[in-house]
Scaffold this active site. Structure first.
Site, mmCIF file in Angstrom:
data_model
loop_
_atom_site.group_PDB
_atom_site.id
_atom_site.type_symbol
_atom_site.label_atom_id
_atom_site.label_comp_id
_atom_site.label_asym_id
_atom_site.label_seq_id
_atom_site.Cartn_x
_atom_site.Cartn_y
_atom_site.Cartn_z
ATOM 1 N N GLY A 112 -11.167 24.534 -7.400
ATOM 2 C CA GLY A 112 -11.933 25.703 -7.762
ATOM 3 C C GLY A 112 -12.760 26.581 -6.724
ATOM 4 O O GLY A 112 -13.219 27.701 -6.860
ATOM 5 N N GLU A 168 0.776 -1.175 -0.012
ATOM 6 C CA GLU A 168 0.000 -0.022 -0.023
ATOM 7 C C GLU A 168 0.732 1.494 -0.012
ATOM 8 O O GLU A 168 0.575 2.082 -1.053
ATOM 9 C CB GLU A 168 -0.786 -0.022 1.254
ATOM 10 N N ASP A 179 -4.286 -0.099 -2.514
ATOM 11 C CA ASP A 179 -4.806 -1.432 -2.427
ATOM 12 C C ASP A 179 -6.133 -1.642 -3.002
ATOM 13 O O ASP A 179 -6.350 -2.206 -4.015
ATOM 14 C CB ASP A 179 -4.579 -2.082 -1.203
HETATM 15 N N1 CAO Z 1 0.072 -23.110 -3.904
HETATM 16 C C1 CAO Z 1 1.605 -23.136 -3.875
HETATM 17 N N2 CAO Z 1 2.341 -21.989 -3.962
HETATM 18 C C2 CAO Z 1 1.220 -21.017 -3.887
HETATM 19 C C3 CAO Z 1 0.083 -20.730 -3.890
HETATM 20 C C4 CAO Z 1 -0.569 -22.034 -3.951
HETATM 21 N N3 CAO Z 1 -1.919 -22.111 -3.744
HETATM 22 N N4 CAO Z 1 -0.299 -19.560 -3.707
HETATM 23 C C5 CAO Z 1 0.819 -18.723 -3.847
HETATM 24 N N5 CAO Z 1 1.996 -19.498 -3.999
HETATM 25 C C6 CAO Z 1 3.421 -19.316 -3.995
HETATM 26 C C7 CAO Z 1 3.652 -18.579 -5.230
HETATM 27 O O1 CAO Z 1 3.544 -19.206 -6.292
HETATM 28 C C8 CAO Z 1 4.909 -17.561 -4.907
HETATM 29 O O2 CAO Z 1 6.022 -18.790 -5.247
HETATM 30 P P1 CAO Z 1 7.392 -18.208 -5.732
HETATM 31 O O3 CAO Z 1 8.001 -17.127 -5.004
HETATM 32 O O4 CAO Z 1 8.250 -19.496 -5.570
HETATM 33 O O5 CAO Z 1 6.934 -17.985 -7.242
HETATM 34 C C9 CAO Z 1 4.668 -17.460 -3.528
HETATM 35 O O6 CAO Z 1 3.344 -18.402 -2.972
HETATM 36 C C10 CAO Z 1 4.688 -16.425 -2.831
HETATM 37 O O7 CAO Z 1 3.813 -15.281 -3.618
HETATM 38 P P2 CAO Z 1 4.261 -13.773 -3.444
HETATM 39 O O8 CAO Z 1 5.862 -13.494 -3.875
HETATM 40 O O9 CAO Z 1 3.079 -13.093 -4.378
HETATM 41 O O10 CAO Z 1 3.978 -13.264 -1.891
HETATM 42 P P3 CAO Z 1 4.621 -12.490 -0.991
HETATM 43 O O11 CAO Z 1 4.185 -12.820 0.304
HETATM 44 O O12 CAO Z 1 6.041 -12.849 -1.089
HETATM 45 O O13 CAO Z 1 4.558 -11.067 -1.466
HETATM 46 C C11 CAO Z 1 3.380 -9.165 -1.953
HETATM 47 C C12 CAO Z 1 3.482 -10.189 -1.132
HETATM 48 C C13 CAO Z 1 1.896 -8.475 -1.839
HETATM 49 C C14 CAO Z 1 4.381 -8.100 -1.759
HETATM 50 C C15 CAO Z 1 3.348 -9.544 -3.546
HETATM 51 O O14 CAO Z 1 2.482 -10.648 -3.734
HETATM 52 C C16 CAO Z 1 2.981 -8.578 -4.639
HETATM 53 O O15 CAO Z 1 3.921 -7.503 -4.631
HETATM 54 N N6 CAO Z 1 2.051 -8.363 -5.440
HETATM 55 C C17 CAO Z 1 1.621 -7.675 -6.248
HETATM 56 C C18 CAO Z 1 1.535 -5.995 -5.644
HETATM 57 C C19 CAO Z 1 0.160 -6.234 -4.929
HETATM 58 O O16 CAO Z 1 -0.587 -6.852 -5.073
HETATM 59 N N7 CAO Z 1 0.510 -5.703 -3.562
HETATM 60 C C20 CAO Z 1 -0.677 -5.367 -2.746
HETATM 61 C C21 CAO Z 1 -0.631 -6.435 -1.724
HETATM 62 S S1 CAO Z 1 -2.175 -5.759 -0.619
HETATM 63 O O17 CAO Z 1 -1.487 -4.763 0.338
#
Ligand code: CAO
Length: 415
Positions: A248, A139, A168
């Site tokens: 405005g 966010e 978000d």
């Molecule tokens: N089964 C197996 N693996 C799964 C899964 C499932 N059902 N669902 C998710 N995963 C895995 C993904 O494949 C990923 O694996 P790899 O890194 O090995 O490819 C892993 O889980 C983690 O996913 P992620 O990197 O998206 O999660 P994170 O917690 O590390 O990051 C966030 C979170 C929000 C920073 C990131 O997802 C992001 O930048 N998203 C895009 C922007 C966004 O939406 N941000 C707002 C979030 S709301 O505040």
């Protein structure tokens, strides 16, 4: 009564806030939203900011109403196979994983198109193509990169983030709009497409008036509606304008009776040009109506500080509600600063379904924000968020898997 998105199936591969905001809205419009979560863990927000041990957090429940939840390990071959079945069955796949995560799972756009050319792939990412496209984003990063933080706060303070989750939830709303447009286009082309809503872009869209002001500043080197005018200095980028409207119709947050002890005893007061004579009458400055220094909106821009100081002397004699009652009689645009406690207790918001009480099997009753968008032929009934994997068997059975298949998947920890 039917719902606007009856028959639309959403493969909800979202987590945290931005993606779930989008799919919750689609569910409220009547789509069948199947949330796919990691077996054993689920969406990280189930366990974040918990107020009751072992119970899904309000963070999770308030973003995942009206959905079904299945658990699936999509990194195991059997889980990937189920995911492919879901892709074949559904109309839209919504995801907000970190950049590249979907590809790493083998779910490329080419793969999706091969098995379901009608599928819409909708993604939230922090940034669009460019130097930051590989970054993970939350966010406040989006608020900073999208222009909100640099233009929020007071001139003599640091950049500020806002409580409204424009990065978000704001991006989730943008994504939902894109999905609905793509669904409509598909009715004519028969083809799916990719929908991308980068958080930086969504925040910038919500901050477009500040890019307007940037260009005005570059042309004229001043912004007459900003508090820096006429005595302060302008630099080369849009400054923070405090609580000034900057638009405005000049406006400001003013103290009301009780401000010394109540942090929300304030009112937003707009000196709309059309009601300037009424403003003068209400505050007892009738002479200002014909006074050359105050008569025109242009002239008043030179004196906004003393004008609002004088109005505040009046608002400080009234509670924010008393001030509202008086000002509304004269059509003077104004609004009370409402605390979350006051909003939660507001009967009108309850009556329209914008504040809803929901019952949850492990949490009990809690308040949530219902659908803020009201469709006359597609009313929203808010139902509780699903427990982790609550609908795994139901969904897998609908997809054609047998009880034996399901038992085996459970044994292999695929679901
Ligand atoms: N089964 C197996 N693996 C799964 C899964 C499932 N059902 N669902 C998710 N995963 C895995 C993904 O494949 C990923 O694996 P790899 O890194 O090995 O490819 C892993 O889980 C983690 O996913 P992620 O990197 O998206 O999660 P994170 O917690 O590390 O990051 C966030 C979170 C929000 C920073 C990131 O997802 C992001 O930048 N998203 C895009 C922007 C966004 O939406 N941000 C707002 C979030 S709301 O505040």
């Amino acid at each position: 009564m039917s719902k606007a998105l009856d028959g639309v199936k959403i493969l909800d591969f979202t987590h945290v806030q931005s993606g779930p905001t989008c799919t919750q809205l689609l569910a409220w419009f009547g789509a069948d939203v199947i949330k796919v979560e990691r077996a054993g863990e689920g969406d990280a927000t189930r366990g974040q900011l918990r107020d009751i041990p072992g119970v899904d957090s309000l963070y999770f429940t308030m973003l995942n109403h009206n959905k079904r939840s299945i658990t699936l390990d999509t990194k195991k071959p059997r889980g990937r196979e189920v995911l492919d079945t879901l892709i074949k069955e559904c109309d839209v796949l919504v995801e907000n994983f970190a950049p590249g995560a979907l590809d790493r799972m083998g779910i490329t756009w080419e793969h999706i198109q091969k098995i379901n050319p009608r599928m819409i792939l909708a993604s939230v990412k922090g940034f669009g193509p460019g130097p930051y496209e590989d970054c993970k984003v939350y966010e406040n990063v989006a608020q900073c990169a999208g222009g909100s933080a640099s233009t929020t706060g007071f001139d003599d303070g640091p950049p500020m983030v806002t409580g409204a989750q424009i990065g978000d939830s704001g991006t989730g709303l943008h994504l939902a709009t894109g999905i609905i447009a793509a669904l409509y286009q598909r009715t004519m082309t028969g083809r799916g497409q990719k929908v991308l809503a980068p958080m930086q872009d969504a925040v910038l869209n919500l901050c477009r008036v500040k890019l307007r002001d940037q260009q005005r500043l570059e042309r004229t080197h001043t912004l007459h509606e900003y508090p820096q005018y006429p005595d302060g200095k302008f630099g080369d980028s849009v400054p923070r304008a405090g609580n000034s409207s900057g638009g405005g119709q000049p406006g400001s947050i003013l103290k009301c009776k009780g401000w010394e002890t109540d942090p929300n005893a304030y009112i937003y007061f707009i000196t709309q040009a059309a009601v300037w004579p009424a403003v003068c009458k209400v505050i007892g400055e009738e002479d200002w109506i014909e006074d050359e220094a105050y008569k025109t909106p242009q002239a008043r821009l030179l004196h906004l500080k003393p004008i609002f100081d004088r109005i505040e002397k009046w608002t400080m004699t009234k509670t924010k509600y008393e001030a509202m009652d008086i000002l509304n009689k004269y059509d003077i645009p104004c609004g009370p600063i409402l605390s979350m406690k006051e909003i939660a207790e507001e009967p009108a918001l309850r009556a329209t379904g914008t504040i809803v009480e929901v019952d949850h099997p492990t949490r009990g009753k809690y308040l949530t924000v219902g659908n803020p968008i009201k469709l006359s032929d597609s009313p929203t009934d808010v139902t509780r968020s699903p427990l982790l994997g609550e609908h795994t068997e139901e969904v897998l059975t609908q997809l054609g898997y047998s009880a034996d298949d399901i038992a085996q998947m459970r044994q292999e920890r695929v679901i």
